[in-house]
Write a protein that holds these residues in place. Sequence first.
Motif, short mmCIF file in Angstrom:
data_model
loop_
_atom_site.label_atom_id
_atom_site.label_comp_id
_atom_site.label_asym_id
_atom_site.label_seq_id
_atom_site.Cartn_x
_atom_site.Cartn_y
_atom_site.Cartn_z
N GLY A 222 12.87 -4.52 1.89
CA GLY A 222 12.11 -4.94 3.05
C GLY A 222 11.76 -6.41 3.00
N ARG A 223 11.13 -6.86 4.05
CA ARG A 223 10.65 -8.25 4.16
C ARG A 223 9.18 -8.18 4.51
N VAL A 224 8.38 -8.95 3.80
CA VAL A 224 6.94 -8.98 4.03
C VAL A 224 6.61 -10.24 4.83
N THR A 225 5.91 -10.03 5.96
CA THR A 225 5.50 -11.15 6.82
C THR A 225 4.01 -11.00 7.14
N ASP A 226 3.42 -12.13 7.57
CA ASP A 226 2.03 -12.06 8.02
C ASP A 226 2.00 -11.76 9.51
N THR A 227 0.81 -11.80 10.11
CA THR A 227 0.68 -11.44 11.53
C THR A 227 1.37 -12.42 12.47
N THR A 228 1.66 -13.64 11.98
CA THR A 228 2.37 -14.61 12.82
C THR A 228 3.88 -14.52 12.66
N GLY A 229 4.33 -13.68 11.72
CA GLY A 229 5.76 -13.55 11.47
C GLY A 229 6.27 -14.42 10.34
N ALA A 230 5.40 -15.22 9.73
CA ALA A 230 5.80 -16.06 8.60
C ALA A 230 6.01 -15.19 7.37
N VAL A 231 7.06 -15.49 6.60
CA VAL A 231 7.33 -14.69 5.40
C VAL A 231 6.31 -14.99 4.32
N LEU A 232 6.04 -13.98 3.49
CA LEU A 232 5.10 -14.14 2.38
C LEU A 232 5.88 -14.05 1.07
N SER A 233 6.05 -15.20 0.43
CA SER A 233 6.73 -15.20 -0.87
C SER A 233 5.69 -14.96 -1.96
N GLY A 234 6.11 -14.28 -3.02
CA GLY A 234 5.21 -14.00 -4.13
C GLY A 234 4.23 -12.87 -3.89
N ALA A 235 4.37 -12.13 -2.79
CA ALA A 235 3.50 -10.97 -2.54
C ALA A 235 3.93 -9.83 -3.47
N THR A 236 2.98 -9.00 -3.86
CA THR A 236 3.27 -7.85 -4.71
C THR A 236 3.37 -6.60 -3.85
N VAL A 237 4.51 -5.92 -3.94
CA VAL A 237 4.73 -4.67 -3.23
C VAL A 237 4.59 -3.55 -4.27
N THR A 238 3.72 -2.59 -3.97
CA THR A 238 3.49 -1.46 -4.87
C THR A 238 3.86 -0.18 -4.16
N VAL A 239 4.67 0.63 -4.82
CA VAL A 239 5.10 1.92 -4.28
C VAL A 239 4.66 2.98 -5.28
N VAL A 240 3.88 3.98 -4.81
CA VAL A 240 3.37 5.03 -5.67
C VAL A 240 3.91 6.37 -5.19
N GLN A 241 4.57 7.10 -6.09
CA GLN A 241 5.03 8.44 -5.74
C GLN A 241 3.81 9.35 -5.73
N GLN A 242 3.56 10.02 -4.61
CA GLN A 242 2.32 10.76 -4.41
C GLN A 242 2.17 11.97 -5.32
N THR A 243 3.26 12.63 -5.70
CA THR A 243 3.13 13.82 -6.53
C THR A 243 2.93 13.51 -8.01
N THR A 244 3.46 12.38 -8.47
CA THR A 244 3.38 12.04 -9.90
C THR A 244 2.50 10.85 -10.19
N ASN A 245 2.14 10.08 -9.16
CA ASN A 245 1.41 8.81 -9.31
C ASN A 245 2.20 7.76 -10.08
N PHE A 246 3.51 7.94 -10.22
CA PHE A 246 4.34 6.94 -10.87
C PHE A 246 4.40 5.72 -9.96
N THR A 247 4.20 4.54 -10.54
CA THR A 247 4.10 3.30 -9.76
C THR A 247 5.29 2.39 -10.01
N TYR A 248 5.83 1.86 -8.92
CA TYR A 248 6.89 0.86 -8.96
C TYR A 248 6.33 -0.41 -8.34
N ASN A 249 6.65 -1.57 -8.93
CA ASN A 249 6.18 -2.85 -8.41
C ASN A 249 7.35 -3.80 -8.21
N ALA A 250 7.21 -4.66 -7.22
CA ALA A 250 8.19 -5.71 -6.98
C ALA A 250 7.46 -6.89 -6.36
N ALA A 251 8.00 -8.08 -6.59
CA ALA A 251 7.46 -9.29 -5.96
C ALA A 251 8.45 -9.78 -4.92
#
Length: 80
Positions: A28-57
Amino acid sequence: MSNLCRLTLVLALQAAAWAQIGTSTLTGRVTDTTGAVLSGATVTVVQQTTNFTYNAATNAEGLFRILSLQPGRYRVSVEA
């Protein structure tokens, strides 16, 4: 066994192995409310059944990729 038959057999076995992986990739691509891209943002994905966490910048273009997600429900959050 001829070389052509061996090659076909190897390719067939590899295709069968790839079909067994059963994981997905979230991109995916992370943007702010104006549509500008956000570099260096941390994306966290948590599997709901196991609480296993994946991270990406996000990179300089705001893009991220998280590999090898098992089937299931996930919660996704972003911190900039």
